[in-house]
Write a protein that holds these residues in place. Sequence first.
Motif, mmCIF file in Angstrom:
data_model
loop_
_atom_site.group_PDB
_atom_site.id
_atom_site.type_symbol
_atom_site.label_atom_id
_atom_site.label_comp_id
_atom_site.label_asym_id
_atom_site.label_seq_id
_atom_site.Cartn_x
_atom_site.Cartn_y
_atom_site.Cartn_z
ATOM 1 N N ARG A 1 71.484 6.737 73.266
ATOM 2 C CA ARG A 1 71.107 6.655 74.656
ATOM 3 C C ARG A 1 70.167 7.537 75.199
ATOM 4 O O ARG A 1 69.402 7.612 75.814
ATOM 5 C CB ARG A 1 72.465 6.471 75.540
ATOM 6 N N ILE A 2 70.203 8.926 74.790
ATOM 7 C CA ILE A 2 69.177 9.933 74.967
ATOM 8 C C ILE A 2 67.938 9.509 74.517
ATOM 9 O O ILE A 2 66.948 9.938 75.265
ATOM 10 C CB ILE A 2 69.854 11.227 74.412
ATOM 11 N N LYS A 3 68.020 9.229 73.160
ATOM 12 C CA LYS A 3 66.625 8.765 72.704
ATOM 13 C C LYS A 3 65.837 7.607 73.669
ATOM 14 O O LYS A 3 64.845 7.645 73.707
ATOM 15 C CB LYS A 3 66.494 8.192 71.227
ATOM 16 N N ASN A 4 66.746 6.792 73.875
ATOM 17 C CA ASN A 4 66.160 5.468 74.707
ATOM 18 C C ASN A 4 65.731 5.987 76.022
ATOM 19 O O ASN A 4 64.834 5.578 76.684
ATOM 20 C CB ASN A 4 67.106 4.463 74.969
ATOM 21 N N ALA A 5 66.509 6.989 76.673
ATOM 22 C CA ALA A 5 66.233 7.414 77.908
ATOM 23 C C ALA A 5 64.694 8.398 77.848
ATOM 24 O O ALA A 5 64.033 8.307 78.949
ATOM 25 C CB ALA A 5 67.463 8.643 78.549
ATOM 26 N N CYS A 6 64.696 8.954 76.677
ATOM 27 C CA CYS A 6 63.386 9.515 76.441
ATOM 28 C C CYS A 6 62.274 8.642 76.276
ATOM 29 O O CYS A 6 61.134 9.112 76.836
ATOM 30 C CB CYS A 6 63.609 10.508 75.325
ATOM 31 N N ILE A 7 62.560 7.641 75.688
ATOM 32 C CA ILE A 7 61.401 6.419 75.607
ATOM 33 C C ILE A 7 60.978 6.182 77.121
ATOM 34 O O ILE A 7 59.584 6.020 77.189
ATOM 35 C CB ILE A 7 61.835 5.311 74.631
ATOM 36 N N ALA A 8 61.928 5.815 77.751
ATOM 37 C CA ALA A 8 61.597 5.437 79.273
ATOM 38 C C ALA A 8 60.851 6.692 80.107
ATOM 39 O O ALA A 8 59.806 6.398 81.060
ATOM 40 C CB ALA A 8 62.685 4.961 79.825
ATOM 41 N N PHE A 9 61.597 7.830 79.564
ATOM 42 C CA PHE A 9 60.838 8.979 80.461
ATOM 43 C C PHE A 9 59.510 9.247 80.218
ATOM 44 O O PHE A 9 58.465 9.463 81.158
ATOM 45 C CB PHE A 9 61.783 10.032 79.857
ATOM 46 N N ARG A 10 59.013 8.791 78.861
ATOM 47 C CA ARG A 10 57.741 9.066 78.479
ATOM 48 C C ARG A 10 56.533 8.232 79.072
ATOM 49 O O ARG A 10 55.417 8.440 79.488
ATOM 50 C CB ARG A 10 57.496 8.931 76.811
ATOM 51 N N THR A 11 57.165 6.960 79.550
ATOM 52 C CA THR A 11 56.150 5.984 80.181
ATOM 53 C C THR A 11 55.825 6.420 81.700
ATOM 54 O O THR A 11 54.957 6.504 82.199
ATOM 55 C CB THR A 11 56.766 4.342 80.462
ATOM 56 N N TYR A 12 56.952 7.438 82.334
ATOM 57 C CA TYR A 12 56.942 7.903 83.436
ATOM 58 C C TYR A 12 55.830 9.070 83.620
ATOM 59 O O TYR A 12 55.036 9.200 84.456
ATOM 60 C CB TYR A 12 57.782 8.122 84.119
ATOM 61 N N CYS A 13 55.925 9.656 82.297
ATOM 62 C CA CYS A 13 54.974 10.874 81.949
ATOM 63 C C CYS A 13 53.544 10.470 82.047
ATOM 64 O O CYS A 13 52.661 11.060 82.818
ATOM 65 C CB CYS A 13 55.301 11.878 80.907
ATOM 66 N N GLU A 14 53.354 9.049 81.290
ATOM 67 C CA GLU A 14 52.013 8.971 80.979
ATOM 68 C C GLU A 14 51.410 8.166 82.467
ATOM 69 O O GLU A 14 50.222 8.626 82.524
ATOM 70 C CB GLU A 14 51.964 7.535 80.137
ATOM 71 N N SER A 15 52.231 7.873 83.218
ATOM 72 C CA SER A 15 51.835 7.337 84.694
ATOM 73 C C SER A 15 51.478 8.402 85.517
ATOM 74 O O SER A 15 51.276 8.090 86.846
ATOM 75 C CB SER A 15 52.433 5.993 85.118
ATOM 76 N N GLN A 16 52.190 9.686 85.091
ATOM 77 C CA GLN A 16 52.326 10.640 86.232
ATOM 78 C C GLN A 16 52.794 10.514 87.402
ATOM 79 O O GLN A 16 52.739 10.771 88.399
ATOM 80 C CB GLN A 16 50.684 11.265 86.252
ATOM 81 N N ASP A 17 54.147 9.672 87.131
ATOM 82 C CA ASP A 17 55.006 9.328 88.171
ATOM 83 C C ASP A 17 56.002 10.353 88.422
ATOM 84 O O ASP A 17 57.001 10.472 87.737
ATOM 85 C CB ASP A 17 55.525 7.936 88.027
ATOM 86 N N ARG A 18 55.900 11.312 89.231
ATOM 87 C CA ARG A 18 57.100 12.486 89.470
ATOM 88 C C ARG A 18 58.268 11.952 89.834
ATOM 89 O O ARG A 18 59.377 12.254 89.186
ATOM 90 C CB ARG A 18 56.514 13.256 90.710
ATOM 91 N N GLU A 19 58.398 10.880 90.598
ATOM 92 C CA GLU A 19 59.667 10.397 91.034
ATOM 93 C C GLU A 19 60.234 9.660 90.007
ATOM 94 O O GLU A 19 61.753 9.835 89.637
ATOM 95 C CB GLU A 19 59.560 9.385 92.305
ATOM 96 N N GLY A 20 59.748 8.944 89.370
ATOM 97 C CA GLY A 20 60.271 8.078 88.095
ATOM 98 C C GLY A 20 60.510 9.196 86.929
ATOM 99 O O GLY A 20 61.641 9.134 86.408
ATOM 100 N N CYS A 21 59.984 10.302 86.886
ATOM 101 C CA CYS A 21 60.152 11.340 86.055
ATOM 102 C C CYS A 21 61.535 12.138 86.329
ATOM 103 O O CYS A 21 62.367 12.211 85.564
ATOM 104 C CB CYS A 21 59.283 12.299 85.860
ATOM 105 N N LEU A 22 61.631 12.194 87.714
ATOM 106 C CA LEU A 22 62.988 12.837 88.049
ATOM 107 C C LEU A 22 63.967 11.923 87.971
ATOM 108 O O LEU A 22 65.313 12.509 87.649
ATOM 109 C CB LEU A 22 62.950 13.314 89.518
#
Lengths: 152, 181
Positions: free
Chosen positions: A93-114
């Motif tokens: 579950r942590i791994k999958n959360a990280c996969i999603a997290f990286r998409t928000y990093c790529e799109s530079q979406d601060r709120e999504g990252c938070l």
Amino acid sequence: MDVIVQLQRQIVDFTASLYREGYVDDQFTQLQKLQDESSPDFVMEVASLFFVDCEKLVNNMARALELQAVDFKQVDSHVHQLKGSSSSVGAARIKNACIAFRTYCESQDREGCLRCLQLVNHEYAQLKIKLQTLFRLEQQIVAAGGTIPVLQ
Amino acid sequence: MSTSQNSTVIKEEIFDGNENHINNGNAFLVLVVDDDNVVRTIHKMMLEVKGMEVQLATNGKEAVDLHRVGACFNLILMDKDMPVMNGYQATKELRDMGVNCPIIGVTSSTEEAELEEFMEAGLDDCICKPLTIEKIACYLPGVASTSTANLGDDYDDYEEVEDENADRASNTNSNNTNVAS
């Protein structure tokens, strides 16, 4: 003997629930198979290292996201590292959360990252509680003279 | 273990009277290069239970420095993203030094372009984390592979890479609604 059998059943049921609920995946089984008489606490030791790693990386992510000018590459680098270590211990579950997290990093979406950081933190806390429960059960079995069953 | 402390020992072990590289008796020596302590610990144990001897390096520079002082390995497992010197740079440097043992990239990266670039540094193979013995069985002596993976690909787990990319795409779509404030 009944106590040991009961504890073993408890462990099997509890471990099965960890897989069923997606907390861990087959990689966790691989770690358990590495544990033997010469390294009886291997999984617990690796889990402890992982928890320390996870806390450090989550703190780094939080600090990076607090900045006025967020360095998303830096955040992504921390997430990437956590993804690697979580996949290596089977923390699905942590791994999958990280996969999603990286998409928000790529799109530079601060709120999504938070939001993802919150999710990672939540999943980490949940997994820690679950694994600590598992290790406690295992210690009880060993103290009672029994062996720890490994779910195949 | 510091390189300088052990360099003499390493040199004595690896050269015979004819200056030919030997390798600590018949031990199969693997160098695990990864900046993550958790990953190093797991990979070390995985290999040791299969009878391999394992040395650890925390970044590419340490791996290169070990070779500069004469260390010799049968296999190198190289992480891609590391501080000081990353896996790409380290692999390139090792190949330029004439190191010709198998070097396998082990990375959690799933971007095809990144993996291809990593391969171009001089890898023999590139594997997505998590590492399993099955994924590298063909490089280990006396370890039978139970995997049905196609080892003819340039890098293993290409399908896993594609699956993960698909997961990320669907995560993006679902997380737009699920990861709500």
